[in-house]
Design an enzyme around this catalytic site. Structure first.
Site, mmCIF file in Angstrom:
data_model
loop_
_atom_site.group_PDB
_atom_site.id
_atom_site.type_symbol
_atom_site.label_atom_id
_atom_site.label_comp_id
_atom_site.label_asym_id
_atom_site.label_seq_id
_atom_site.Cartn_x
_atom_site.Cartn_y
_atom_site.Cartn_z
ATOM 1 N N ASP A 68 0.929 -1.064 0.100
ATOM 2 C CA ASP A 68 0.029 -0.196 0.226
ATOM 3 C C ASP A 68 0.768 0.913 0.680
ATOM 4 O OD1 ASP A 68 -2.206 1.596 0.326
ATOM 5 O OD2 ASP A 68 -2.612 1.584 2.935
ATOM 6 N N GLU A 93 -0.848 -1.136 -5.175
ATOM 7 C CA GLU A 93 -2.381 -0.502 -4.944
ATOM 8 C C GLU A 93 -1.972 0.693 -6.200
ATOM 9 O OE1 GLU A 93 -5.388 -0.502 -2.399
ATOM 10 O OE2 GLU A 93 -5.215 2.238 -2.934
ATOM 11 N N ASP A 99 -2.653 1.250 7.428
ATOM 12 C CA ASP A 99 -1.551 0.923 5.938
ATOM 13 C C ASP A 99 -1.491 -0.335 5.494
ATOM 14 O OD1 ASP A 99 -1.049 4.173 5.569
ATOM 15 O OD2 ASP A 99 -1.086 2.991 7.512
#
Lengths: 201, 201
Positions: free
Chosen positions: B7, B67, B140
């Site tokens: 992330d 991501e 996160d």
């Protein structure tokens, strides 16, 4: 002082190296790095990283200058260009060379005297300042040289190393040197002609 | 199949490692990487690159999933996050590990069953799928695990390695393996509990 300028881009990335003094800079090298549009993003970033790291190792600049990416109407392309700039910043940090970002307006203002200069005008000013017989092509290379010349001019004005990239300067052990320190380098007294290579090892 | 999910973020970057089979994935590791806001951008990218490259070397994933950064209202922050994602993609490419980007909607849809899931719901689904007694914190890290779980689920559906990251797959020599190949790995028959380390060398 030797400066390596980067005009970041994934499809075309310009690299230009100049050496001072700012009043009579000379061209050291200019390269264009291309990565194929059909390759995956990570492979293009890898190829670009190797190219920029290789140029830093080859030309041993005292400083790296990278054009800051602003957002255009094409958001997707701005992100790719920003990632290319990030990889150039990374390569400089990994080599311990201080790096400073400059906005397109900074570059136009410093090289051409006004922020509204177009690519042709910037190219002509680069050719004039480096005493080249023709405008460097393609424009990415001329832009990279303009970015390097911007850093050289700002270094003379004493702006670099203060507002420039304080953390990187500190880390590089001495960092981006002021103009006074540069005068001690005999290479830099050479005005005009081709600058001698920094080191041959 | 072992997947390392990222992330991306400069201030906080989540890293999560899971191992299949997709129907009974297990948690291998979860880390949060932070870089100081007051540091220069190039130093933060350097620190992040070292952290992601280190995690790839340590956990030896078969695939990396990152991501994809979309544009939010905060353009400056989106660019920094995009550069962080670029550095993670670079680290995977340098390690020869196939890497696939997933949009936030891909992740929410795959993990929670609908694209409108909020962070809390994604965290709860991650905890459930990995049979954890609590939701991983901070968010996160839960997001990084969700991204890794998304890749694991997509690999089962046969989507990975076709539309996923063809160039990277080709380069990594075999690349992102289909689910059939994964069944040959005895480690992956372990459902529940802690997955054994891949290699100790």
């Amino acid at each position: 002082m030797r400066v390596l300028g980067v005009d970041p881009g994934l499809t075309r990335c310009g690299i230009g190296v100049v050496e001072g003094p700012p009043a009579a800079p000379v061209l050291v090298a200019a390269e264009l790095v291309r990565t194929p549009r059909e390759d995956a993003l990570e492979l293009r970033l890898d190829a670009l990283h190797r190219a920029v790291a290789g140029a830093i190792a080859r030309y041993r600049p005292d400083a790296v200058a990278v054009e800051r990416v602003l957002f255009s109407s094409n958001v997707r392309s701005a992100m790719a260009t920003g990632q290319a700039a990030g990889v150039a910043l990374l390569a400089a940090a990994q080599a311990g060379v201080p790096v400073t970002p400059y906005s397109p307006n900074d570059v136009k203002f410093t090289v051409a005297g006004h922020g509204g200069a177009d690519k042709d005008e910037v190219g002509r000013m680069v050719a004039m300042q480096l005493r080249l017989s023709a405008v460097p092509r393609p424009a990415d290379v001329a832009d990279a040289l303009a970015i390097a010349l911007t850093h050289l001019a700002r270094a003379r004005m004493g702006a670099v190393g203060e507002a420039g990239a304080p953390a990187a300067s500190a880390r590089a052990g001495g960092g981006s040197r002021g103009w006074e320190a540069v005068l001690d380098n005999p290479h830099l007294r050479v005005a005009g002609g081709t600058a001698p290579p920094r080191r041959t090892t």
